[in-house]
Enzyme design. Structure first.
Site, PDB file in Angstrom:
ATOM      1  N   CYS A   1     -14.738 -10.624   9.986  1.00  0.00           N
ATOM      2  CA  CYS A   1     -13.873 -11.091   8.980  1.00  0.00           C
ATOM      3  C   CYS A   1     -12.988 -12.378   9.549  1.00  0.00           C
ATOM      4  CB  CYS A   1     -12.758 -10.079   8.399  1.00  0.00           C
ATOM      5  SG  CYS A   1     -11.947  -9.150   9.842  1.00  0.00           S
TER       6      CYS A   1
ATOM      7  N   HIS B   1     -17.406  -0.787  13.692  1.00  0.00           N
ATOM      8  CA  HIS B   1     -16.263  -0.317  13.525  1.00  0.00           C
ATOM      9  C   HIS B   1     -16.314   1.073  13.460  1.00  0.00           C
ATOM     10  CE1 HIS B   1     -14.957  -4.423  13.102  1.00  0.00           C
ATOM     11  NE2 HIS B   1     -15.473  -4.733  11.889  1.00  0.00           N
TER      12      HIS B   1
END
Length: 447
Positions: free
Chosen positions: A42, A10
């Site tokens: 996630c 990220h």
């Protein structure tokens, strides 16, 4: 300007994107040891539970997308050495074995985090699964379609979600944690007691307050031994937590005790022209006003953007974080921001707190449901330091309101008088956020 970005999940993805967007002439080289980038880990539990429309959509960028922006992508390259004084990066091509050293003007460390894997007998066995990247996700997904039972170690967000989703697809699940509550670091006991009841109602065996000692594979199963019991299943899934992946930079940069690289408000490290972001770095935690380690994708994304803003010169300051997060378990929405009682105690922060449980909208509506609301504040200056919400209704955005209140240094008095709208479809004449703030004011004034 030659820039090396080391690691590309990220923070690395957004660093590269933002640098190239703001500085199209920059020569950006991205090093990534995997063959993919930007994986939203996630979503692993949701995929296991068959709640993902297309696993390919769990990626929001690609090597091709960054190449199109102008980056030189060195995928499946393992960085083996970084000389921060000479600003050189040495990396090995994992496909060819070739090693090459290249010099840069700026270095961005976005190496991310690594799963906590204690040195326990049998922990590297074939029946023990990690839960971090795309390859881990594939292994767990494939296994979930064949197994009938699983032991999940770690009852934080990831372990809690994995255990829930496995139970919902009719697997026999045991959830183990060294702490005495599920989600103990995330929510107070008023919340976790109710969620634990839901696990039990769905057949999950909770082995809380137990420390894992070993793993033993036999008869195509794995037995997890703890200091209090023994649990056998088809697989075991590790979800114990994460540590910064910063071994390359030990003794080269200022770090927190756990290895998280400390940065200033411009994402600059203690070494000139070296930046850090994401799970490899510390964050500025607004509820305490101190550096902390909180590995969340939301933090990584914002920090990555800031690297792009500040790569040439200090321009945009980091506003810090409140560690705002949410999870859905067994139809309950749980959301929180800032400190809870346990987090405050660990950090040596004095707090006051109050809880209420109003209906989220008027009783004259055909249906309504209660919201368990908790607010945490500083008893000396009355500033909001945290809050959590739990309901069968989606109250997740309430955590964002608390996050903004903490970041803006609002007091409980300010929050109680915020102009929240009223409409019977959505809330009460006094919104539950304002109501819990008013309860905080009443409790504080009575002392």
């Amino acid at each position: 300007m030659k820039v090396a970005v080391i690691g590309c999940t990220h923070a690395g993805t957004f660093s590269a994107q933002e640098i190239l967007t703001q500085h199209p002439d920059a020569q950006v080289t991205v090093y990534e040891r995997n063959d993919n980038l930007s994986f939203l880990s996630c979503g692993i539990a949701l995929w296991v539970g068959n709640n993902v429309s297309d696993p390919k959509k769990m990626f929001y960028s690609s090597p091709e997308a960054l190449t199109k922006l102008g980056a030189t992508m060195k995928m499946e390259h393992d960085v083996t050495d970084v000389d921060l004084d000479q600003k050189t990066v040495t990396a090995t091509n994992l496909k060819t074995g070739e090693t090459k050293t290249e010099a840069f003007d700026k270095i961005v460390i976005t190496t991310g985090s690594k799963p906590v894997v204690p040195n326990l007998p049998g922990i590297h066995g074939d029946k023990v699964y990690q839960c971090k990247n795309w390859n881990d996700a594939n292994r767990i997904k494939e296994a979930s379609e064949k197994i009938s039972s699983a032991v999940v170690i770690g009852a934080g967000y990831i372990g809690a979600e994995i255990a829930e989703q496995l139970s919902l697809i009719n697997k026999e699940v045991t959830l183990i944690d060294g702490l005495d509550r599920v989600l103990a670091n995330n929510f107070d006991q008023k919340v976790t007691d109710r969620i634990e009841d839901e696990y039990r109602n769905h057949g999950v065996k909770l082995a809380l307050g137990e420390m894992v000692k070993s793993f033993n594979e036999e008869n195509d199963q794995v037995t997890v031994e703890t200091d209090k019991g023994s649990y056998t299943a088809d697989i075991a899934v590790l979800a114990i937590g994460f540590l910064p992946r910063t071994d390359l930079f030990t003794d080269k940069l200022d770090m927190l005790p756990n290895g998280a690289i400390i940065t200033n408000e411009y994402m600059e490290t203690s070494k000139k022209d070296v930046f850090a972001a994401g799970d490899a770095s510390s964050v500025f935690y607004n509820p305490t006003g101190k550096a902390d380690y909180i590995p969340l994708a939301t933090n990584a994304v914002r920090q990555g953007i800031l690297v792009g803003n500040n790569i040439e010169k200090p321009t945009v300051k980091y506003l810090g974080t409140q560690a705002t997060s949410a999870v859905e378990l067994y139809g309950y929405a749980l959301a929180a921001s800032g400190l809870n009682a346990m987090g405050a105690k660990k950090r040596g922060v004095e707090i006051e707190e109050v809880s209420i449980e109003p209906d989220y909208r008027p009783d004259f509506m055909p249906t309504t449901t209660k919201v368990l609301c908790t607010l945490v504040w500083d008893p000396t200056n009355r500033q909001v330091l945290g809050g959590s919400f739990m309901a069968k209704h989606d109250i997740s955005q309430a955590a964002n309101v608390i996050s903004l209140a903490i970041q803006s240094k609002m007091t409980i008095d300010d929050l109680a008088m915020v102009d929240f709208f009223f409409q019977p479809n959505f809330d009460q004449p006094i919104n539950y956020i304002g109501a819990v703030a008013s309860a905080a004011c009443a409790k504080s004034s009575s002392k």
